[in-house]
Design an enzyme around this catalytic site. Structure first.
Site, PDB file in Angstrom:
ATOM      1  N   SER A 121     -29.002  39.429  85.016  1.00 38.92           N
ATOM      2  CA  SER A 121     -28.678  38.094  85.562  1.00 38.92           C
ATOM      3  C   SER A 121     -28.319  37.128  84.433  1.00 38.92           C
ATOM      4  O   SER A 121     -29.085  36.215  84.119  1.00 38.92           O
ATOM      5  CB  SER A 121     -29.823  37.556  86.408  1.00 38.92           C
ATOM      6  OG  SER A 121     -31.071  37.681  85.773  1.00 38.92           O
ATOM      7  N   ASP A 130       9.329  12.675  79.427  1.00 39.76           N
ATOM      8  CA  ASP A 130      10.340  12.311  80.420  1.00 39.76           C
ATOM      9  C   ASP A 130      10.539  10.799  80.507  1.00 39.76           C
ATOM     10  O   ASP A 130      11.443  10.341  81.196  1.00 39.76           O
ATOM     11  CB  ASP A 130       9.957  12.858  81.805  1.00 39.76           C
ATOM     12  CG  ASP A 130      10.295  14.332  81.953  1.00 39.76           C
ATOM     13  OD1 ASP A 130      11.017  14.854  81.083  1.00 39.76           O
ATOM     14  OD2 ASP A 130       9.834  14.956  82.927  1.00 39.76           O
TER      15      ASP A 130
END
Length: 629
Positions: A537, A31
């Protein structure tokens, strides 16, 4: 010579009196953000001759503007940026005009660098949002506008760039302004000034352009020189995060930090926000001598007239307008990491000079940056914005971000890599956190353990499915029970039939699964028991959370180290076969990762070893650690 010195002193004094505007340029890719900053520097006659010569040379080598000077190269300093023609990092430049001083941040346009844009916005008072006149308002334009609003920027310039490439068409400009204004209506900007510009050729950058006779507003520089963004920090309540305790000798004790808001003078009352301890200011000390008054931005050492407990991370404030103190609060979070955010996962939260363990306990919603609508969601991905509840391990002092950006903003840090993974803006404290307190009990876990003839502890068995965790844990408990020890076994499958029956096997649910089990294990330890926990876990962070819930020496990690090939061959429940055929999703070791322990207290190599002997080895470890006699 003396006249020259006087002139220089006069010039420097004049520069000191100029106001400072911090602003950033942002928008989508290509831009023209870097080009705009380069044009501002060039047209303001702020480039030295050697710098200009280097720019002309670099333009021939890296430029994208043909024979013209490529102004973007002034701020695209990295070689990778110049070769690709994009901005990667945040580039800061200082410049000054007769009316004002400026610090400008040139931020990246690519979506993956949104975190860099947020960094630039967090220190800015105004945002110049660029839009390519040929492309109009894009998703990244909306994202940057929303983040700018979220981070407290209240003044915006909508710079419709490359207006020359659409023949300076007023209709194109008005259409873009209307679309953006509709989107920004709910963002709370105090001012929104649209300006049609050509950063490459300078139209409406320094002065208004004859090519846009239909535009009656100021040029970009004229607006930047005159816009009023003063948010007088000196009028806010006094706040100073304590950076360190200054004790150069036995006769001096002060508290050093930078004042972020308010004023402070000798004799003023002050309070330590978290503890509520009060005192008065004795001196306001700096390296150049004592001050009669400290103001925002001053790095000072404050001495107090009373001996009260103050340490790094504390927040000194005015007693009449104290910050909130809580261990739970609601906040907006901008996620900056490749790895998704998981509720319940432990992170580190840094606010001011304080750093505490924390977790996002609940994500209320995510924000659609295109529509600003709220969307349901449990996790956040890179560059996503969400709103939820955050819990810290101890109370912290804070102000709502809307009231004070310095004491209401925080970052989240990954506990293993130490990388910043999120930026947060506190909305308000959760009142339920202020009326729940620890109840003092006369009988504690030490007394309960002594009555049972043991030290309470957790044996946390972790490993892949089929590794032998439950088998070995069961043998250990049988041995301990036969010896008269008081134990309890928490097994993954059994717990999922009750306490965790509502949880699935996504990463989010796995984290919550372990969090609940860790809390249950902590309660059993408080009851004086030896707790055996047998869970896959898979994540180190959750096992670390469980460890940190307990006192040193109470958490014993047992890594049941069995190769996945052996686990697949055993497959006692037929789960691996189903996972390999796609019948089970998110199965650890197949399509969900397992993170083996790095420093487990006990590592068991199961291949070629008798489970009963491994169980005896664990009991021997407990005797050596004096957990059992």
């Amino acid at each position: 010579m003396r006249a020259e010195g006087t002139a220089l002193a006069t010039y420097l004094a004049a520069q000191e009196k100029k106001s400072l505007l911090r602003f950033l340029t942002c928008g989508s890719v290509d831009d023209g953000k870097s080009t705009l900053i380069g044009r501002l520097l060039y047209d303001s006659k702020l480039l030295f001759e050697d710098h200009l010569a280097a720019l002309e040379k670099d333009s021939r080598k890296h430029g994208t503007t043909g024979d013209d000077i490529d102004f973007a190269l002034l701020v695209d300093g990295l070689e990778a940026e110049r070769e690709q023609g994009i901005t990667i990092d945040v580039a800061y430049r200082f410049f000054a005009t007769e009316k004002r001083k400026f610090i400008v941040a040139d931020t990246p346009g690519h979506e993956q660098y949104t975190r860099n844009m947020a960094t630039g916005a967090s220190n800015s008072d105004l945002a110049v949002i660029l839009i390519d006149a040929r492309k109009g308002v894009l998703t990244q334009t909306r994202r940057h506008a929303y983040i700018a609003s979220l981070l407290g920027i209240r003044h915006v310039v909508l710079a419709v760039n490359k207006i020359d490439l659409v023949e300076f068409a007023e209709t194109v400009f008005r259409g873009i302004v209307a679309e953006f204004s509709d989107f920004a209506e709910g963002l709370g900007f105090a001012s929104l000034v649209p300006i049609p510009i050509s950063a490459r050729f300078g139209d409406n950058v320094i002065a208004t352009s004859a090519s846009t006779p239909w535009y009656r507003g100021p040029s970009l520089l004229e607006h930047l020189e005159t816009v009023d963004v003063e948010t007088s920090l000196a009028t806010l309540p006094f706040r100073m995060p304590v950076q360190w305790v200054n004790r150069p000798n036995l006769d001096f004790r002060g508290f050093s930090g930078t004042i972020v808001s308010g004023r402070i003078r000798p004799g003023d009352a002050v309070v330590v926000a978290k503890s509520g301890r009060t005192s008065k200011i004795g001196r306001v000390v700096t390296v150049d001598g004592d001050l009669s008054e400290g103001i925002p931005g001053d790095a000072v050492t404050l001495t107090l007239t009373d001996e009260i407990d103050v340490s790094r991370g504390d927040l000194l404030s005015t007693p009449s307008a104290r910050p909130e103190v809580s261990d739970q609060f609601a906040a907006h979070v901008l996620w900056m990491a490749e790895e998704e955010m998981l509720p319940g996962r432990p992170y580190l939260l840094k606010i001011g000079t304080a750093t505490v363990p924390a977790s996002i306990t609940e994500l209320k919603h995510k924000v659609d940056v295109n529509t600003l609508d709220h969307m349901a969601g449990k996790t956040l991905l890179l560059n996503e914005v969400g709103y939820g509840n955050i819990s810290t391990s101890q109370p912290i002092a804070f102000d709502p971000y809307a009231d004070n950006r310095d004491t209401g903003g925080f970052i989240l840090i990954d506990r293993f890599s130490n990388a910043t993974i999120a930026a947060g803006m506190i909305d308000f404290g959760l009142r339920r956190a202020t009326n729940v307190h620890w109840q003092a009990l006369d009988v504690n876990k030490t007394a309960r353990g002594e009555a049972k003839g043991q030290k309470p502890a957790v044996l946390w068995f972790t490993g892949l499915s089929g590794s032998g965790k439950s088998t070995i844990a069961n043998l250990v408990e049988r041995t301990l029970f036969a010896q008269g020890r008081h134990t309890y076994l928490l097994d993954g499958d059994n717990v999922r039939h009750g306490l965790n029956r509502d949880l699935g096997f996504t990463d989010v649910d796995r984290v919550e699964n372990i969090r609940r089990v860790a809390e249950a294990a902590r309660l059993f330890v408080d009851a004086g028991l030896i707790v055996l926990v047998s869970f896959i876990s898979p994540f180190r962070s959750e096992r670390r959370l469980a460890r940190e819930l307990l006192a040193p020496g109470e958490f014993i990690e047992v890594f049941v180290d069995t190769p996945i090939e052996t686990c697949i061959a055993r497959d006692p429940k037929g789960l691996y076969a189903k996972a390999q055929h796609g019948e089970i999703k998110n199965f650890t070791g197949i399509d969900s990762p397992y993170e083996p322990p790095e420093t487990a207290e006990i590592t068991l190599k199961t291949v070629g070893h008798d489970p009963a002997q491994l169980a005896e080895d664990i009991v021997a470890y407990l005797r050596k650690a004096e957990i059992v006699p």
